[in-house]
Design an enzyme around this catalytic site. Structure first.
Site, PDB file in Angstrom:
ATOM      1  N   SER A  86      46.780  41.203  38.549  1.00 52.04           N
ATOM      2  CA  SER A  86      45.964  42.150  37.627  1.00 52.04           C
ATOM      3  C   SER A  86      46.706  41.532  36.120  1.00 52.04           C
ATOM      4  O   SER A  86      46.727  40.379  35.966  1.00 52.04           O
ATOM      5  CB  SER A  86      46.043  43.543  37.704  1.00 52.04           C
ATOM      6  OG  SER A  86      44.990  44.087  37.000  1.00 52.04           O
ATOM      7  N   HIS A 109      41.624  39.650  39.665  1.00 54.70           N
ATOM      8  CA  HIS A 109      40.458  40.466  39.703  1.00 54.70           C
ATOM      9  C   HIS A 109      39.550  40.951  38.483  1.00 54.70           C
ATOM     10  O   HIS A 109      40.138  40.648  37.422  1.00 54.70           O
ATOM     11  CB  HIS A 109      40.749  41.894  40.737  1.00 54.70           C
ATOM     12  CG  HIS A 109      41.495  42.851  39.843  1.00 54.70           C
ATOM     13  ND1 HIS A 109      41.659  44.117  40.348  1.00 54.70           N
ATOM     14  CD2 HIS A 109      42.130  42.798  38.893  1.00 54.70           C
ATOM     15  CE1 HIS A 109      42.208  44.788  39.525  1.00 54.70           C
ATOM     16  NE2 HIS A 109      42.650  44.081  38.688  1.00 54.70           N
TER      17      HIS A 109
END
Length: 228
Positions: A86, A109
Site C-alpha cells: 500500500s 492497491h
C-alpha cells in the site's frame, strides 16, 4: 504523533528504518510531524539506506516522504526485508535503487477512505480517491515504465508481488543476497491478486455447499479470512 521511523548512523552511513504502519495518526494538516521528518532527513548529507517493513498507512504521509526522498541530494537505496504494501510501496519508489529480500513481498492497491454524508459528499469522496490513485500511479509509472492502464488494473486487483516478479515488472532493481551472476527467471516470478485468491478458494469449496447454498454463514466467514 508517534514516530514510525528511526535513524541509525554507523560506519556505513545513515540508515532509515520504516517499520510498522506509516503514520498511525494521519498527518494531513499536521505541520509538526512532516517538518520533524524532513529536518532529520536533511540534518546531514551523504547517501542513505532505507529499510522498509510496513503494511502501509497514511497515503498523504507516504506522498510527502516520497517527495522528500526524491528531492534528497544523496543516493537513496531502498531495501525491503519484509513487506512494502500500500502506502509503503509508494515510499519504496523513491529509491535510486530498490532491493527486495528473497522472502519479501510488495503489494499495490487502490486507495481507500471512510466517508459519510449525502450523495454529493459521496461523489466528492469518489473523485478524491480517483485523484489520489492517479497521483500514486505517477510514482509507479516513473519507477517501472509500465503503462498507466496496466498499473491501474493491477491496483484494481490488489496485486501482490514476490521479489522476482517485482524485479520483472520494474518495481525493484534487484534481489538481496543474490549473486550478480545469478539471473532471475521471469517464469519464476509470481503475481497474486485478491480476486485470484477468492476464485481459487471458491473452486475448492465442497460441492454440496455450492449446490444447496444453505450454509451461507460459513461461506461468509471463510471469505472474511481472505481479506487483507
Amino acid at each position: 504523533m508517534k514516530k514510525f521511523w528511526n535513524w541509525v548512523k554507523n560506519e556505513e552511513g545513515r540508515t532509515l528504518y520504516l517499520d510498522g504502519v506509516i503514520a498511525e495518526e494521519s498527518w494531513f494538516g499536521d505541520e509538526v510531524t512532516p517538518r520533524q521528518f524532513k529536518s532529520e532527513l536533511m540534518n546531514e548529507g551523504g547517501d542513505i539506506t532505507i529499510w522498509i517493513n510496513s503494511p502501509g498507512g497514511d497515503v498523504f504521509a507516504a506522498s510527502q516522504i516520497y517527495n522528500m526522498l526524491m528531492d534528497y541530494k544523496g543516493q537513496v537505496t531502498v531495501k525491503i526485508d519484509g513487506i512494502a504494501a500500500s502506502a509503503a510501496s509508494v515510499i519504496a519508489m523513491a529509491g535510486s535503487e530498490v532491493f527486495m529480500s528473497p522472502v519479501s513481498m510488495m503489494m499495490i492497491h487502490n486507495p481507500m477512505t471512510i466517508a459519510f454524508g449525502d450523495t454529493a459528499e459521496m461523489k466528492k469522496a469518489i473523485q478524491m480517491l480517483s485523484e489520489v490513485k492517479e497521483s500514486i500511479i505517477n510514482a509507479y509509472e516513473l519507477k517501472t515504465g509500465l503503462s498507466r492502464i496496466k498499473l491501474s488494473h493491477m491496483m484494481d486487483a490488489e496485486s501482490w508481488f514476490n521479489s522476482k516478479k517485482a524485479v520483472e515488472l520494474g518495481f525493484a532493481d534487484g534481489i538481496m543476497f543474490q549473486n550478480e551472476s545469478e539471473e532471475t527467471s521471469p517464469e519464476e516470478g509470481m503475481i497474486y491478486s485478491q480476486m485470484a485468491v477468492v476464485n481459487s478458494f471458491l473452486h475448492k469449496l465442497p460441492q454440496r455447499e455450492k449446490k444447496t447454498g444453505t450454509d451461507i454463514s460459513i461461506l461468509d466467514k471463510r471469505l472474511e479470512l481472505l481479506k487483507f
